[in-house]
Design a protein around this motif. Structure first.
Motif, PDB file in Angstrom:
ATOM      1  N   ASN A 192       0.815  -1.224   0.000  1.00  0.00           N
ATOM      2  CA  ASN A 192       0.000   0.000   0.000  1.00  0.00           C
ATOM      3  C   ASN A 192       0.844   1.268   0.000  1.00  0.00           C
ATOM      4  N   GLY A 193       2.145   1.108  -0.129  1.00  0.00           N
ATOM      5  CA  GLY A 193       2.995   2.286  -0.208  1.00  0.00           C
ATOM      6  C   GLY A 193       3.572   2.769   1.099  1.00  0.00           C
ATOM      7  N   ILE A 194       3.526   1.949   2.159  1.00  0.00           N
ATOM      8  CA  ILE A 194       4.135   2.212   3.473  1.00  0.00           C
ATOM      9  C   ILE A 194       3.399   3.311   4.249  1.00  0.00           C
ATOM     10  N   ALA A 195       3.104   4.455   3.615  1.00  0.00           N
ATOM     11  CA  ALA A 195       2.425   5.557   4.302  1.00  0.00           C
ATOM     12  C   ALA A 195       0.911   5.410   4.154  1.00  0.00           C
ATOM     13  N   GLY A 196       0.161   6.208   4.936  1.00  0.00           N
ATOM     14  CA  GLY A 196      -1.281   6.264   4.769  1.00  0.00           C
ATOM     15  C   GLY A 196      -2.095   5.583   5.831  1.00  0.00           C
ATOM     16  N   ASP A 197      -1.462   5.013   6.849  1.00  0.00           N
ATOM     17  CA  ASP A 197      -2.218   4.382   7.928  1.00  0.00           C
ATOM     18  C   ASP A 197      -1.674   4.785   9.288  1.00  0.00           C
ATOM     19  N   GLY A 198      -0.996   5.911   9.353  1.00  0.00           N
ATOM     20  CA  GLY A 198      -0.451   6.366  10.617  1.00  0.00           C
ATOM     21  C   GLY A 198       0.807   5.615  11.001  1.00  0.00           C
ATOM     22  N   ALA A 223       0.626  -5.685  22.793  1.00  0.00           N
ATOM     23  CA  ALA A 223      -0.126  -4.426  22.673  1.00  0.00           C
ATOM     24  C   ALA A 223       0.356  -3.654  21.454  1.00  0.00           C
ATOM     25  N   ILE A 224      -0.575  -2.921  20.850  1.00  0.00           N
ATOM     26  CA  ILE A 224      -0.263  -2.050  19.714  1.00  0.00           C
ATOM     27  C   ILE A 224      -0.979  -0.719  19.931  1.00  0.00           C
ATOM     28  N   TYR A 225      -0.281   0.360  19.691  1.00  0.00           N
ATOM     29  CA  TYR A 225      -0.913   1.683  19.693  1.00  0.00           C
ATOM     30  C   TYR A 225      -0.605   2.351  18.364  1.00  0.00           C
ATOM     31  N   ARG A 226      -1.642   2.678  17.608  1.00  0.00           N
ATOM     32  CA  ARG A 226      -1.476   3.324  16.301  1.00  0.00           C
ATOM     33  C   ARG A 226      -2.104   4.711  16.333  1.00  0.00           C
ATOM     34  N   ARG A 227      -1.327   5.711  15.959  1.00  0.00           N
ATOM     35  CA  ARG A 227      -1.801   7.089  15.878  1.00  0.00           C
ATOM     36  C   ARG A 227      -2.003   7.436  14.409  1.00  0.00           C
ATOM     37  N   ARG A 228      -3.168   7.989  14.071  1.00  0.00           N
ATOM     38  CA  ARG A 228      -3.512   8.280  12.692  1.00  0.00           C
ATOM     39  C   ARG A 228      -3.866   9.754  12.522  1.00  0.00           C
ATOM     40  N   SER A 229      -3.746  10.252  11.292  1.00  0.00           N
ATOM     41  CA  SER A 229      -4.132  11.628  10.975  1.00  0.00           C
ATOM     42  C   SER A 229      -5.439  11.599  10.184  1.00  0.00           C
ATOM     43  N   ARG A 230      -6.017  12.752   9.985  1.00  0.00           N
ATOM     44  CA  ARG A 230      -7.279  12.828   9.240  1.00  0.00           C
ATOM     45  C   ARG A 230      -7.086  12.471   7.765  1.00  0.00           C
ATOM     46  N   ASP A 231      -5.863  12.482   7.287  1.00  0.00           N
ATOM     47  CA  ASP A 231      -5.593  12.173   5.887  1.00  0.00           C
ATOM     48  C   ASP A 231      -5.352  10.689   5.642  1.00  0.00           C
ATOM     49  N   ASP A 232      -5.425   9.883   6.698  1.00  0.00           N
ATOM     50  CA  ASP A 232      -5.061   8.475   6.560  1.00  0.00           C
ATOM     51  C   ASP A 232      -6.180   7.590   6.032  1.00  0.00           C
ATOM     52  N   LEU A 256     -14.682   3.376   9.056  1.00  0.00           N
ATOM     53  CA  LEU A 256     -14.652   4.234  10.241  1.00  0.00           C
ATOM     54  C   LEU A 256     -13.647   5.349   9.964  1.00  0.00           C
ATOM     55  N   PRO A 257     -14.056   6.369   9.216  1.00  0.00           N
ATOM     56  CA  PRO A 257     -13.088   7.355   8.710  1.00  0.00           C
ATOM     57  C   PRO A 257     -12.495   8.265   9.769  1.00  0.00           C
ATOM     58  N   ASP A 258     -13.087   8.334  10.950  1.00  0.00           N
ATOM     59  CA  ASP A 258     -12.616   9.284  11.961  1.00  0.00           C
ATOM     60  C   ASP A 258     -11.725   8.643  13.025  1.00  0.00           C
ATOM     61  N   ALA A 259     -11.068   7.542  12.699  1.00  0.00           N
ATOM     62  CA  ALA A 259     -10.226   6.855  13.683  1.00  0.00           C
ATOM     63  C   ALA A 259      -8.938   7.636  13.914  1.00  0.00           C
ATOM     64  N   ALA A 260      -8.855   8.298  15.068  1.00  0.00           N
ATOM     65  CA  ALA A 260      -7.657   9.066  15.407  1.00  0.00           C
ATOM     66  C   ALA A 260      -6.571   8.176  15.993  1.00  0.00           C
ATOM     67  N   SER A 261      -6.976   7.180  16.766  1.00  0.00           N
ATOM     68  CA  SER A 261      -6.020   6.246  17.346  1.00  0.00           C
ATOM     69  C   SER A 261      -6.698   4.903  17.550  1.00  0.00           C
ATOM     70  N   VAL A 262      -5.888   3.851  17.485  1.00  0.00           N
ATOM     71  CA  VAL A 262      -6.376   2.487  17.674  1.00  0.00           C
ATOM     72  C   VAL A 262      -5.433   1.788  18.638  1.00  0.00           C
ATOM     73  N   THR A 263      -5.988   1.276  19.740  1.00  0.00           N
ATOM     74  CA  THR A 263      -5.207   0.566  20.741  1.00  0.00           C
ATOM     75  C   THR A 263      -5.681  -0.878  20.802  1.00  0.00           C
ATOM     76  N   GLU A 286      -9.598  -0.747  21.160  1.00  0.00           N
ATOM     77  CA  GLU A 286     -10.249   0.516  21.490  1.00  0.00           C
ATOM     78  C   GLU A 286      -9.931   1.521  20.393  1.00  0.00           C
ATOM     79  N   LEU A 287     -10.983   2.095  19.812  1.00  0.00           N
ATOM     80  CA  LEU A 287     -10.821   3.069  18.732  1.00  0.00           C
ATOM     81  C   LEU A 287     -11.297   4.425  19.224  1.00  0.00           C
ATOM     82  N   GLN A 288     -10.420   5.403  19.142  1.00  0.00           N
ATOM     83  CA  GLN A 288     -10.750   6.757  19.584  1.00  0.00           C
ATOM     84  C   GLN A 288     -10.873   7.666  18.368  1.00  0.00           C
ATOM     85  N   PRO A 289     -12.050   8.221  18.096  1.00  0.00           N
ATOM     86  CA  PRO A 289     -12.203   9.090  16.933  1.00  0.00           C
ATOM     87  C   PRO A 289     -11.741  10.515  17.223  1.00  0.00           C
ATOM     88  N   PHE A 290     -11.616  11.288  16.151  1.00  0.00           N
ATOM     89  CA  PHE A 290     -11.298  12.699  16.304  1.00  0.00           C
ATOM     90  C   PHE A 290     -12.494  13.418  16.925  1.00  0.00           C
TER      91      PHE A 290
END
Length: 427
Positions: A192-198, A223-232, A256-263, A286-290
């Protein structure tokens, strides 16, 4: 070093090959002009060089599935359009240079969306340590980290929907006599091009309080913590019922387009004694939206898990593999071994393995309805030869559709019964 003339010698080496040793199934070619030697055995095709110590192992796997499904009065013609399909068609070259370097690559010709699987360089220059850079499995979930050649069933449990696919990143792992620890930083998948999923940080630790030849007790946390941007872009979870022959999932959150972080957190347990193996996991996401200005965003929580057991009826149990060649697949169970006298080609009957599993996933949370599914699976595997496996699975699932499945399956709960078989060739 590998010279450009070496590939031209492969055909000639095979033609002149002879048994490597008495009682050995391998065939080894005559030494070439630079000392290179071609060998074919149960592990596949390998090319070795004397100076420096270099080995090129060319492996692969072919999984062909066939099956059918029914769900009461529901029409599954669109959800289950094909009764036969190639699940995997991999080529897997692995280059080993001395004791410190491993270069691995896996390409799946049957998957046009994510064809690249493992594609990494691993360095083992520090004792008990592996440093890996490239596309690999994120260190999370015992079931996921085990090779799909060695999984107990045709497909992993429905809870595996909460586990991320392979991602590009860097990881470091260490191990002792009975423990492992691995951590890394990961972006998107290489395909997928490495970028684009936080960006995600992940870690997994395991301990084997009992680690004997015929008995193993395995405990693990990840455990995994992923931080995402609105462009992801969008984010989702979905899972079919027991086979990839389903063209659409039975439970699905939709985008779920507003996923800001996924734990994600996961707990692992496994116990093996002789031919018997018991394994279980619990996974939670746990998914935390913007959030909007001055308004806290409400999070979503999803969970799943499984418990499974297997019994090798007439052979040795599954051995425990503490360390990998490279990557993050520490502390997993290997596949079933076929002894020389048990091979069908030697007059034996092969090895049989019975397995049973209960798994569940819940994608409903705080007014959000992504669906729930519970599956009971029975499986029988036959290993006639070391590189051949035939699998038969029966899966009974109970599904409560979510909002995104309402158009296809309605909103009422339903049961689905699936029968699937697999021809599996691997080397």
């Amino acid at each position: 070093m590998i010279r450009t003339r070496a590939p031209a010698l492969l055909a000639a080496s095979l033609a002149l090959s002879a048994p490597a040793s008495a009682g050995d199934d391998g065939f080894e070619g005559m030494a070439g002009p630079y000392g290179e030697r071609l060998r074919y055995d149960a592990k596949g095709l390998s090319l070795t060089f004397p100076e420096p110590d270099v080995t090129l192992q060319i492996g692969g796997r072919l999984h062909i599935d066939a099956g059918g499904a029914s769900a009461g009065g529901l029409d599954l013609s669109r959800a289950f359009p094909d009764t036969v399909a190639v699940r995997r068609a991999w080529i897997e070259p692995t280059l080993t240079i001395g004791r410190d370097w491993v270069i691995a690559f896996q390409y799946d010709f049957s998957d046009p969306m994510l064809p690249i699987n493992d594609a990494f360089v691993a360095w083992k220059g520090v004792p008990d340590t592996i440093v890996t850079l490239g596309n690999m499995k994120v260190p999370f979930s015992l079931e996921w980290l085990q090779s799909n050649n060695n999984s107990l069933f045709v497909e992993r449990s429905v809870a595996n929907a909460l586990v991320p696919e392979r991602r590009f990143g860097a990881a470091i792992g260490r191990h002792g006599q009975a423990w492992t620890a691995v951590a890394g930083v990961f972006g998107n998948a290489a395909s997928n091009g490495i970028a684009g999923d936080g960006v995600a940080v992940a870690a997994r630790a395991t301990l084997a309080p009992i680690l004997e030849e015929r008995e193993t007790l395995h405990l693990g946390l990840a455990a995994i913590y992923r931080r995402r941007s609105r462009d992801d872009g969008p984010f989702s979870f979905s899972s079919p019922a027991g086979t990839a022959l389903f063209a659409r999932p039975l439970v699905d959150t939709g985008d779920l387009p507003d996923a800001a972080s996924v734990t994600r957190i996961g707990a692992e347990f496994a116990y093996r004694t002789g031919p018997f193996l018991l394994q279980a996991e619990y996974l939670r996401t746990e998914l935390q939206p913007f959030g909007g200005p001055g308004v806290p965003a409400a999070g979503l929580g999803f969970q799943g898990g499984y418990v499974e057991a297997a019994w090798v009826l007439n052979g040795e149990g599954r051995a425990y593999a503490l360390t990998p060649q490279g990557g993050t697949t520490y502390a997993t169970f290997k596949g079933v071994q076929v002894a020389e006298g048990q091979r069908v080609s030697r007059g034996g009957a092969g090895v049989f393995e019975l397995a049973a599993r209960y798994s569940a996933i819940d994608l409903n949370a705080r007014g959000f309805r992504g669906g729930t599914e519970q599956d009971a699976t029975l499986g029988l595997s036959w290993y006639p030869e070391p590189n051949l496996r035939l699998i038969a699975n029966y899966v009974h699932g109970r599904v409560r559709p979510g909002e995104s499945q309402a158009a296809a399956f309605g909103s009422a709960p339903f049961s689905v019964d699936t029968v699937v078989g697999r021809l599996q060739i691997y080397w």
